[in-house]
Design an enzyme around this catalytic site. Structure first.
Site, PDB file in Angstrom:
ATOM      1  N   THR A  24       0.836  -1.216   0.000  1.00 57.77           N
ATOM      2  CA  THR A  24       0.000   0.000   0.000  1.00 57.77           C
ATOM      3  C   THR A  24       0.866   1.260   0.000  1.00 57.77           C
ATOM      4  O   THR A  24       0.488   2.270  -0.606  1.00 57.77           O
ATOM      5  CB  THR A  24      -0.983   0.049   1.191  1.00 57.77           C
ATOM      6  OG1 THR A  24      -0.254   0.130   2.421  1.00 57.77           O
ATOM      7  CG2 THR A  24      -1.895  -1.161   1.206  1.00 57.77           C
TER       8      THR A  24
ATOM      9  N   HIS B  58       8.716   3.215   8.700  1.00 62.39           N
ATOM     10  CA  HIS B  58       8.466   2.288   9.806  1.00 62.39           C
ATOM     11  C   HIS B  58       7.199   2.747  10.531  1.00 62.39           C
ATOM     12  O   HIS B  58       7.025   3.941  10.773  1.00 62.39           O
ATOM     13  CB  HIS B  58       9.663   2.292  10.766  1.00 62.39           C
ATOM     14  CG  HIS B  58       9.512   1.309  11.880  1.00 62.39           C
ATOM     15  ND1 HIS B  58       9.676  -0.043  11.687  1.00 62.39           N
ATOM     16  CD2 HIS B  58       9.175   1.477  13.180  1.00 62.39           C
ATOM     17  CE1 HIS B  58       9.455  -0.670  12.832  1.00 62.39           C
ATOM     18  NE2 HIS B  58       9.160   0.228  13.758  1.00 62.39           N
TER      19      HIS B  58
END
Ligand code: GRF
Length: 205
Positions: A16, A113
């Site tokens: 995504t 992250h």
């Protein structure tokens, strides 16, 4: 220096973030970058379909097919150099980047992250484990971090973060979804900023 940098994404999963990056370069939000290659460490990664749907060349470099990590890293580096890549985005890539690749791309390789580094990063900290750790620690906020890549997982210089609240009743899934929405905005913004700095010839950390 070219007007547009050739970018590669390294992926292992759903992609995504890759989708958000590809859209941002296609719609003009990141005018200095064109994605020219997607490398996946797994042949079943859905990110590969996303890349093909956007007309971006793909290649699978599966670590299981190499006798050593060094040979695997050399194969990834070969693909990057062969495609004349200038800048690399890790987008859900579950392999450590070795010295051969860093030797060529240090300062030009980004990772995202799903937590506020330096907390909740490092080996094994990926997927729902990150969000479970945030919830278990009682944090009142989480978020995502884009950083330059170095030899250690989730460790290089932090370029930007986006924050979200941790809400009462959150599960790893609800928190992950709230963070992921922020990732899709943050990553293209940082790619734009880094590409502008590289195209101006600035030296980077
Ligand atoms: C994201 O949460 C990203 O922060 C982390 O891995 C996940 C990848 O998700 N590095 P997707 O493949 O981009 O959907």
């Amino acid at each position: 220096m070219p007007e547009r940098l050739k970018a590669a994404a390294l992926v292992s999963g759903g992609g995504t973030n890759l989708e958000a990056l590809l859209r941002s370069t296609e719609c003009g939000d990141v005018p200095g970058v064109k994605f020219a290659l997607v490398i996946s460490s797994r042949e079943d990664a859905y990110a590969l379909k996303r890349a093909r749907d956007h007309g971006v060349p793909t290649v699978v470099v599966d670590p299981k097919r190499f006798a050593s990590d060094t040979e695997f890293q050399e194969a990834v580096l070969f693909e990057l150099v062969n495609a004349r890549i200038d800048i690399v985005c890790l987008a859900g890539y579950l392999r450590r980047i070795g010295p051969a690749i860093l030797g060529r791309f240090r300062g030009r390789m980004l990772n995202i992250h799903p937590a506020l580094l330096p907390k909740f990063g490092g080996p094994g900290m990926w997927g729902r484990r990150v969000h479970e750790a945030v919830l278990a620690s009682g944090e009142v906020e989480s978020g995502c971090t884009v950083h330059l890549v170095d030899e250690e997982y989730d460790h290089g210089p932090i370029l930007a973060q986006a924050r979200v609240p941790v809400l009462p009743g959150d599960t790893a899934e609800t928190l992950a979804a709230r963070v992921l929405e922020q990732e899709h905005g943050l990553y293209p913004r940082v790619l734009r900023q880094l590409s502008e700095r590289i195209l101006k010839g600035e030296s980077l950390p």
